[in-house]
Write a protein that holds these residues in place. Structure first.
Motif, PDB file in Angstrom:
ATOM      1  N   THR A   1       0.837  -1.200   0.000  1.00 47.80           N
ATOM      2  CA  THR A   1       0.000   0.000   0.000  1.00 47.80           C
ATOM      3  C   THR A   1       0.870   1.248   0.000  1.00 47.80           C
ATOM      4  OG1 THR A   1      -0.111   0.047   2.414  1.00 47.80           O
ATOM      5  CG2 THR A   1      -1.914  -1.087   1.261  1.00 47.80           C
ATOM      6  N   ARG A   2       0.258   2.349  -0.330  1.00 45.08           N
ATOM      7  CA  ARG A   2       0.937   3.639  -0.211  1.00 45.08           C
ATOM      8  C   ARG A   2       1.281   3.834   1.259  1.00 45.08           C
ATOM      9  NH1 ARG A   2       1.420   5.632  -4.918  1.00 45.08           N
ATOM     10  NH2 ARG A   2      -0.093   5.153  -6.520  1.00 45.08           N
ATOM     11  N   PRO A   3       2.378   4.521   1.576  1.00 43.94           N
ATOM     12  CA  PRO A   3       2.875   4.589   2.953  1.00 43.94           C
ATOM     13  C   PRO A   3       1.883   5.133   3.980  1.00 43.94           C
ATOM     14  CG  PRO A   3       4.454   5.558   1.424  1.00 43.94           C
ATOM     15  CD  PRO A   3       3.235   5.212   0.633  1.00 43.94           C
ATOM     16  N   TRP A   4       0.973   5.970   3.584  1.00 43.59           N
ATOM     17  CA  TRP A   4       0.056   6.616   4.519  1.00 43.59           C
ATOM     18  C   TRP A   4      -1.224   5.840   4.773  1.00 43.59           C
ATOM     19  CZ3 TRP A   4      -4.044   7.318   1.329  1.00 43.59           C
ATOM     20  CH2 TRP A   4      -3.763   7.473  -0.035  1.00 43.59           C
ATOM     21  N   VAL A   5      -1.507   4.801   4.021  1.00 40.06           N
ATOM     22  CA  VAL A   5      -2.776   4.079   4.127  1.00 40.06           C
ATOM     23  C   VAL A   5      -2.956   3.445   5.497  1.00 40.06           C
ATOM     24  CG1 VAL A   5      -4.106   2.107   3.237  1.00 40.06           C
ATOM     25  CG2 VAL A   5      -3.034   3.711   1.649  1.00 40.06           C
ATOM     26  N   ASP A   6      -1.949   2.732   5.996  1.00 40.76           N
ATOM     27  CA  ASP A   6      -2.076   2.068   7.298  1.00 40.76           C
ATOM     28  C   ASP A   6      -2.395   3.067   8.403  1.00 40.76           C
ATOM     29  OD1 ASP A   6      -1.559  -0.385   6.172  1.00 40.76           O
ATOM     30  OD2 ASP A   6       0.549  -0.427   6.755  1.00 40.76           O
TER      31      ASP A   6
END
Length: 154
Positions: A139-144
């Motif tokens: 995932t894109r780094p900010w999703v989590d």
């Protein structure tokens, strides 16, 4: 979606230099599952979102982005989950343009039996994931960070 006329005008003045731009992110939820999407040309999963245009209310921008990307006009925008920025939201595009986004994340709900269509052809795939399953895919780094905040705030 192609570059907005506003950003195109800024780029004509600053070239590829870093721009700080406002954005919105849609957290589309169905029970304990979240709708994640994949853009054309990327193996990373993310959330629906995009830029806020000059004079546009952020809540209207998130509804517009959902309509543009998923072909759905009757989304319900529920609440703000949080505001995000920082290194995870700095992007360099293949053409060399650099952007640092600050995004407002909204929890949203799709109408029952909604039929998703990739209206603007920016996206190529959409799937429902639990938070645990989303942690196992690229995932894109900010999703989590955003998914954790929406789960914690319930």
């Amino acid at each position: 979606m192609p570059m907005s006329p506003y950003v195109r005008d800024l780029r004509a003045r600053v070239g590829h230099d870093l721009l700080l731009l406002p954005g919105v992110t849609a957290i589309i939820r169905n029970g304990d599952r979240f709708l994640l999407v994949r853009q054309r040309g990327s193996e990373l999963w993310g959330l629906v979102g995009g830029g806020v245009e000059p004079g546009e209310e952020p809540q209207d921008a998130v509804a517009r982005e959902i309509a543009e990307e998923l072909g759905l006009d009757s989304v319900v925008v529920r609440r703000i989950v949080g505001a995000y920025g920082g290194a995870d939201l700095v992007t360099e595009y293949p053409n060399g343009d650099r952007v640092s986004y600050v995004t407002i994340a909204y929890e949203c709900e799709l109408p029952p039996m909604a039929e998703i269509s990739f209206a603007d052809h920016e996206l190529v795939e959409a799937r429902w994931f639990s938070e645990a399953d989303a942690a196992l895919i690229p995932t894109r780094p900010w999703v989590d960070r955003i998914l954790q905040d929406v789960v914690r705030s319930r």
